[in-house]
Design an enzyme around this catalytic site. Structure first.
Site, short mmCIF file in Angstrom:
data_model
loop_
_atom_site.label_atom_id
_atom_site.label_comp_id
_atom_site.label_asym_id
_atom_site.label_seq_id
_atom_site.Cartn_x
_atom_site.Cartn_y
_atom_site.Cartn_z
N HIS A 125 58.08 -97.97 -13.75
CA HIS A 125 58.72 -98.87 -14.71
C HIS A 125 59.90 -98.19 -15.42
CE1 HIS A 125 55.10 -101.30 -14.03
NE2 HIS A 125 55.82 -102.32 -14.46
N LYS B 92 45.03 -104.14 -16.11
CA LYS B 92 43.85 -104.11 -16.96
C LYS B 92 44.29 -104.26 -18.41
CE LYS B 92 41.92 -100.03 -17.97
NZ LYS B 92 41.06 -98.82 -17.97
#
Lengths: 190, 277
Positions: A36, A100
């Site tokens: 990212h 998650k």
């Protein structure tokens, strides 16, 4: 159980609702912190994410028979990518993000705008998810990021999860947090 | 040269990493039976139980975060089960793929190839509670995600309207569960320490996680478990009837000025096991 097969169409993704149990089949790509950051710094995407899936995961991978095998591949916590994800969704055309713990309201808004869902995988489910990986088809940015952070190209069958944030702007996490807070206040009054 | 003590300790690590104790599996199975078929909670619990079966059958880590290792060694084994032997076992288990490289130098950021360093693994020599029984070595493996969710409160706490009594303790514990949501990989287990200083609070709370889930709970523990589960947070925070599998409370003396309540959160992967010598 709804079946999601890669490539994921915008229509199929928009048809999902928070709370749906799904099984994913086909190609997914891993990408976590370094990926990212690399994207935000202007790095070229190493694979085509259009109508594809991104998995927040740092798998344990071993070399076997001239190729790779996944030993453990559970999800990692997604909130660390909040700052990057809306721009990634817009630029990449990704339809499914697996992770998650859920993501923030800006990511939820981007999902609604561009047609993407967030699927909660089970934390600690590394062995079961490794079992659903049928083939490691390739890897990108391995030298640059290391094995735990590289972009692994995984062909999966029956990878199970729950739609936790849908493309209609609903987040199961927000619902549960709010309801539990109300219940807590109620218990504190009694 | 092979050392039978190191071999047995290596086996303990392998077993702890790949299979959950029977009482934890039973609690997860009972939680699954309480949820509606097809609900997010039921799907999550099914995946958890499938995962446990796969890991146990293959002898591979059931979670890729093999966590931090804490050994509790009977005082009488001090000369046989030394920190050096425990380190040798950790290094062997790491080389065999039972443990992820999980030990990072806090200053340089360097990762240790064998998971051994100052304080890693953590080793506590303890005097066993009851007499009798053969001396044992217990191991607790706790993942970082759940460790991040442990908390300490100082009573009184104005925000929670929590005073220096059991009602105040109750408020802290329930607040901790609500704040944690599913982030510690629910349904987890809470270890709670009432009192002590800050350091003892965390140590004693963590030690409670070694207690079996199928022992008879105290009245206060049963109440906290019931109330925590009524929050409806559920497995992985997606809603459901089981937010916690158990609550274990202990108390330690305090000084007049301090009243700490410490909550140690353990994920559903309650990796604890012991062997006797």
């Amino acid at each position: 159980m709804k079946q999601l097969v890669c490539p994921f169409s915008e229509k199929s993704v928009r048809g999902l609702a928070a709370g749906d149990a799904v099984a994913i089949h086909g190609r997914i790509y891993t990408g976590r912190d370094k990926f990212h950051k690399y994207f935000a710094d202007g790095g070229r995407l190493p694979v085509d994410f259009r109508n594809g899936a991104l998995y927040h995961c740092g798998p344990v991978v071993i070399e076997r028979g001239g190729g790779y095998a996944v030993v453990s591949a559970g999800p990692t916590t997604s909130v660390r990518e909040n700052a990057y994800e809306p721009a990634f969704i817009e630029a990449s055309g990704v339809r499914v993000i697996i992770g998650k713990g859920g993501m923030d309201s800006a990511t939820l808004a981007a999902m609604k705008k561009f047609g993407c869902v967030y699927i909660q995988a089970v934390g600690g489910g590394g062995a079961a998810y490794a079992d659903s990986v049928k083939r490691v088809a390739g890897v990108s940015l391995l030298k640059e990021f290391g094995a735990a952070e590289a972009v692994w190209h995984l062909d999966v069958e029956n990878f199970r999860g729950i739609v936790a944030m849908d493309a209609r702007g609903r987040s199961l996490f927000d619902d549960v947090r709010l309801a539990s807070l109300r219940r807590l206040e109620e218990m504190f009054r009694s | 040269m092979a050392d039978s003590t190191v071999e047995r300790l290596t086996g303990l690590i392998r077993e702890t990493s790949s299979s959950l104790p029977a009482d934890v599996l039973a609690a997860l199975g009972a939680a699954l039976r309480r949820e509606k078929r097809g609900s997010p909670a039921s799907e999550v619990l099914k995946t958890i139980l499938d995962n446990c079966a796969v890991a146990a059958a293959r002898g591979t880590p059931l979670c890729q975060d093999t966590g931090s290792l804490t050994f509790f060694v009977d005082e009488s084994l001090r000369r046989r089960v030394t920190p050096e032997k425990l380190k040798a076992a950790v290094a062997a288990a790491t080389a065999a793929g039972c443990l992820r490289r999980n030990t990072i130098d806090a200053v340089t950021g360097a990762s240790r190839d064998d998971n051994c360093a100052e304080g890693a693994p953590a080793v506590h020599y303890v005097r066993p509670a009851g007499g009798g029984g053969r001396p044992s070595v217990a191991l607790l493996m706790k993942g970082g995600g759940s460790e991040n969710m442990s908390r300490q409160y100082s009573l009184p706490d104005a925000g929670l309207a929590a005073g220096r009594d059991l009602e105040g303790v109750r408020r802290c514990v329930l607040d901790a569960v609500q704040k944690t949501q599913g982030y510690g990989c629910a349904p987890g287990v809470l270890g709670v320490c009432i009192g002590g200083d800050r350091a003892a609070g965390y140590a004693v709370a963590k030690e409670q996680l070694l207690r079996p889930l199928d022992e008879r709970p105290g009245r206060f523990e049963a109440r906290l478990l019931r109330e925590a589960n009524s929050l409806g947070i559920g497995p992985m925070g997606l809603g459901g009837r089981t937010t916690l599998l158990g609550v274990k409370v202990a108390a330690r003396t305090r000084v007049p000025a301090s009243f700490f309540v410490t909550v140690a959160y353990m994920c559903w992967a309650v990796r604890r096991r012991s062997i006797q010598f």
